[in-house]
Design an enzyme around this catalytic site. Structure first.
Site, short mmCIF file in Angstrom:
data_model
loop_
_atom_site.label_atom_id
_atom_site.label_comp_id
_atom_site.label_asym_id
_atom_site.label_seq_id
_atom_site.Cartn_x
_atom_site.Cartn_y
_atom_site.Cartn_z
N TYR A 1 30.71 25.40 28.04
CA TYR A 1 29.76 24.82 27.28
C TYR A 1 28.50 25.49 27.15
O TYR A 1 27.76 25.41 26.17
CB TYR A 1 29.43 23.32 28.14
CG TYR A 1 30.80 22.52 27.76
CD1 TYR A 1 30.62 21.75 26.40
CD2 TYR A 1 31.84 22.42 28.22
CE1 TYR A 1 31.76 20.85 25.93
CE2 TYR A 1 32.92 21.60 27.95
CZ TYR A 1 33.02 21.04 26.64
OH TYR A 1 33.91 20.05 26.20
N GLY A 61 36.65 16.54 7.10
CA GLY A 61 36.87 17.61 8.11
C GLY A 61 37.43 17.63 9.44
O GLY A 61 36.96 18.04 10.49
N THR A 62 38.23 16.56 9.35
CA THR A 62 39.08 16.53 10.61
C THR A 62 40.74 16.17 10.33
O THR A 62 40.93 16.11 9.38
CB THR A 62 38.57 14.88 11.25
OG1 THR A 62 39.54 14.81 12.49
CG2 THR A 62 38.66 13.72 10.31
N SER A 63 41.44 16.93 11.56
CA SER A 63 42.63 17.41 11.24
C SER A 63 43.18 15.99 11.76
O SER A 63 44.73 15.66 11.67
CB SER A 63 43.24 18.14 12.35
OG SER A 63 42.82 17.77 13.53
N ASP A 79 27.52 18.40 17.91
CA ASP A 79 26.35 18.87 17.45
C ASP A 79 25.26 18.09 16.68
O ASP A 79 25.92 16.78 16.78
CB ASP A 79 26.41 20.13 16.08
CG ASP A 79 27.26 19.65 14.88
OD1 ASP A 79 26.60 18.86 14.33
OD2 ASP A 79 28.37 20.10 14.63
N GLN A 84 32.99 12.91 15.18
CA GLN A 84 33.70 13.47 16.62
C GLN A 84 32.88 14.47 17.11
O GLN A 84 33.23 15.41 18.02
CB GLN A 84 35.13 13.93 16.20
CG GLN A 84 35.93 12.73 15.77
CD GLN A 84 37.32 13.37 15.46
OE1 GLN A 84 38.35 13.37 15.97
NE2 GLN A 84 37.28 13.61 14.21
N ASN A 85 31.92 15.29 16.28
CA ASN A 85 31.18 16.53 16.39
C ASN A 85 30.09 16.09 17.52
O ASN A 85 29.44 14.96 17.50
CB ASN A 85 30.53 17.00 15.23
CG ASN A 85 31.76 17.29 14.25
OD1 ASN A 85 32.69 17.49 14.58
ND2 ASN A 85 31.26 17.35 12.82
N ARG A 87 29.10 27.25 23.89
CA ARG A 87 28.96 26.32 22.88
C ARG A 87 27.41 25.98 22.66
O ARG A 87 27.18 25.92 21.44
CB ARG A 87 29.89 25.25 23.14
CG ARG A 87 31.49 25.39 23.20
CD ARG A 87 32.26 24.41 23.20
NE ARG A 87 32.25 23.68 21.90
CZ ARG A 87 32.84 22.42 21.82
NH1 ARG A 87 33.44 22.10 22.77
NH2 ARG A 87 32.86 21.99 20.46
N HIS A 141 32.34 11.66 20.70
CA HIS A 141 32.59 12.67 21.82
C HIS A 141 31.42 13.10 22.51
O HIS A 141 31.59 14.01 23.16
CB HIS A 141 33.40 13.61 21.23
CG HIS A 141 34.92 13.21 20.50
ND1 HIS A 141 35.63 14.27 20.09
CD2 HIS A 141 35.49 11.96 20.69
CE1 HIS A 141 36.70 13.35 19.71
NE2 HIS A 141 36.54 12.09 20.16
N1 APR Z 1 35.29 22.31 5.07
C1 APR Z 1 36.00 21.12 5.17
N2 APR Z 1 37.04 20.87 5.75
C2 APR Z 1 37.26 22.18 6.87
C3 APR Z 1 36.53 23.27 6.82
C4 APR Z 1 35.56 23.44 5.86
N3 APR Z 1 34.69 24.45 5.70
N4 APR Z 1 36.99 24.10 7.78
C5 APR Z 1 38.00 23.66 8.43
N5 APR Z 1 38.39 22.23 7.69
C6 APR Z 1 39.26 21.23 8.27
C7 APR Z 1 40.56 21.75 8.64
O1 APR Z 1 41.38 22.00 7.33
C8 APR Z 1 41.14 20.69 9.68
O2 APR Z 1 41.58 19.58 8.82
O3 APR Z 1 38.55 20.56 9.36
C9 APR Z 1 39.50 20.07 10.16
C10 APR Z 1 39.14 20.61 11.60
O4 APR Z 1 40.08 19.88 12.51
P1 APR Z 1 39.91 20.06 14.10
O5 APR Z 1 39.77 21.52 14.29
O6 APR Z 1 41.15 19.61 14.43
O7 APR Z 1 38.72 19.14 14.51
P2 APR Z 1 38.68 17.74 14.54
O8 APR Z 1 39.63 16.85 13.96
O9 APR Z 1 37.09 17.57 14.58
O10 APR Z 1 39.30 17.71 16.18
C11 APR Z 1 39.03 16.27 16.75
O11 APR Z 1 39.67 17.42 19.09
O12 APR Z 1 39.62 19.10 20.35
C12 APR Z 1 38.99 17.84 20.11
O13 APR Z 1 37.15 16.87 21.02
C13 APR Z 1 37.50 17.78 19.99
O14 APR Z 1 36.24 16.55 18.47
C14 APR Z 1 37.34 17.33 18.71
C15 APR Z 1 38.49 16.55 18.36
#
Ligand code: APR
Length: 326
Positions: free
Chosen positions: A136, A272-274, A172, A169-170, A139, A187
Site C-alpha cells: 500500500y 472501466g471495470t472487468s 483514488d 471501486q477505485n 500504491r 472499496h
Molecule cells: N480505458 C477504459 N477501460 C480500460 C482502460 C482504459 N484506458 N484500461 C483498461 N480498461 C478496462 C479493462 O478492459 C478492464 O475491463 O478496465 C477494466 C479493468 O478491470 P480490473 O483490472 O479487473 O479492475 P476492476 O474491475 O476495477 O477490479 C475490481 O478488483 O482487485 C479488486 O479491489 C480491486 O477494485 C478492484 C476490483
C-alpha cells in the site's frame, strides 16, 4: 425544544438532502420560494429562508457558520437538482488507467510475484502486516501525483445538466479532484487510514473484535508500529480487502436510485471495470432494466442490451458526455 426550533437547527447544520424528509410541506414550499428568489447581489434582503439556512443575528437558536447567501444558494441548487434527470456512474480501475494507475487484471494481477488477491486480502494482514503495508505504500506513492484526465473532467461536466452519483471501486480520488461532488467509494480510499480493529471491517466469520472507531486522513503511508491512539491496534489503510464485506453499499438506496433512473429517463454508465468482483456484476445486471445505459471499456463485454463504447476512457467519455449534454 419545539419542532420549529429543531427544524431550524437541522436546516443550518445539515444538508437539504438530509432535512427535507422531515420538513412539513408548508415549510418546503416556503423555503423553495425563498431559495428561488435568493439574490446573491443583495445579501441584506431579509428572507424567511435566512433563519433556516443562514442568518444568525435575529435567530437566537442558530449558532451559525454559513452566511445567508451560502445557505440560500445551497437550497437553491438542491431544488434545481430535484428536477434533473439522474445519472449513475459505476466505475473501476480502467477509469483511472489513463491517469497512470495500473488496472488489476490487465497486468496479470501480480505484484512482486504475489497475486494481488493474496496481498489485498483480510487474512494476508494477519500473515504479514509489513508486506501488506509495503504494497500500500507503493500504491499510495504511485497515486500521489496522478491527475484526472479528460474522461474524469467530462464526468464532472455532467453535473451542469444532471444529478450525478458516482459509485466507484477505485480507491483514488481522481473523480473528486476533477470536481465530481457525490462519490461513493465501495472499496475505501487510499488517502484514509483506520485502526485494524475498526468496526467498519466486517469479516465473513463475524469476528467480534472489530469495535474501534478510529479513522484519520492518511498524509503519509502507514508504517508498521503506527498504533491507533484509541485502542493501540496497528493502523492500516482504509480500504476493503478480499474476504471483508463491502460496507457502504446500501441495497435500499441502490433500489431507489435504480427506480429513479428508470422513471426519470436517467442514465447508467459502467466505466472501466472487468465486472469480476462483487458487487460489480450485480450492479450491471440490476441496472439493465434502465433504458439508457452504456458500458465504456477498452474491451467492453456484451451484457444484456447495454450500448458498448469501446476505447480508452480519456477519449471515449468526453464524446459520450458531449452526446448526453446535447
Ligand atoms: N480505458 C477504459 N477501460 C480500460 C482502460 C482504459 N484506458 N484500461 C483498461 N480498461 C478496462 C479493462 O478492459 C478492464 O475491463 O478496465 C477494466 C479493468 O478491470 P480490473 O483490472 O479487473 O479492475 P476492476 O474491475 O476495477 O477490479 C475490481 O478488483 O482487485 C479488486 O479491489 C480491486 O477494485 C478492484 C476490483
Amino acid at each position: 425544544m419545539d419542532t420549529t426550533i429543531q427544524l431550524v437547527k437541522m436546516a443550518t447544520e445539515r444538508s437539504p438532502e438530509e432535512i427535507v424528509p422531515f420538513l412539513p410541506d408548508v415549510f418546503q414550499k416556503r423555503i423553495r420560494q425563498d431559495a428561488m428568489d435568493a439574490d446573491p447581489a443583495n445579501p441584506k434582503r431579509v428572507f424567511h429562508m435566512g433563519s433556516w439556512a443562514g442568518t444568525t443575528d435575529e435567530d437566537p437558536f442558530v449558532k451559525e457558520t454559513r452566511t445567508f447567501n451560502e445557505g440560500a444558494l445551497i437550497w437553491k441548487s438542491f431544488f434545481e437538482r430535484e428536477n434533473m434527470k439522474t445519472v449513475i456512474v459505476f466505475s473501476g480501475a480502467g477509469l483511472s488507467a489513463d491517469s497512470g494507475i495500473p488496472t488489476f487484471r490487465d497486468s496479470g494481477g501480480l505484484w512482486e510475484n504475489h497475486n494481488v488477491e493474496d496481498v489485498a486480502e483480510h487474512e494476508a494482514w494477519f500473515r504479514d502486516k509489513e508486506l501488506v503495508l509495503r504494497f500500500y505504500e507503493q500504491r499510495f506513492n504511485g497515486y500521489k501525483d496522478c491527475k484526472p484526465h479528460l474522461g474524469h473532467e467530462a464526468l464532472a461536466r455532467l453535473e451542469q445538466k444532471f444529478k450525478v452519483v458516482h459509485i466507484t471501486q477505485n480507491i483514488d480520488d481522481l473523480l473528486e479532484q476533477a470536481g465530481c461532488s457525490d462519490v461513493r467509494h465501495l472499496h475505501g480510499r487510499i488517502r484514509s487510514k483506520k485502526c485494524e480493529w475498526h468496526k467498519d471491517i466486517t469479516t465473513l466469520d463475524g469476528d467480534r473484535k472489530f469495535v474501534c472507531d478510529f479513522k484519520a486522513e492518511m498524509i503519509e503511508p502507514v508504517k508498521l508500529g503506527e498504533l491507533c491512539p484509541k485502542c493501540g491496534g496497528q493502523m492500516r489503510p482504509d480500504v476493503v480487502w478480499f474476504n471483508e464485506a463491502v460496507g457502504n453499499l446500501n441495497y435500499d438506496e441502490m433500489k431507489d436510485w435504480c427506480k429513479e433512473v428508470k422513471y426519470n429517463d436517467g442514465i447508467f454508465i459502467c466505466a472501466g471495470t472487468s465486472v469480476q468482483v462483487y458487487p460489480a456484476g450485480y450492479m450491471v445486471s440490476f441496472f439493465s432494466q434502465v433504458k439508457n445505459k452504456f458500458i465504456v471499456d477498452r474491451k467492453p463485454q456484451k451484457i444484456a442490451d447495454y450500448e458498448l463504447i469501446e476505447g480508452n476512457a480519456s477519449e471515449t467519455l468526453p464524446v459520450l458526455v458531449d452526446r448526453l449534454m446535447s
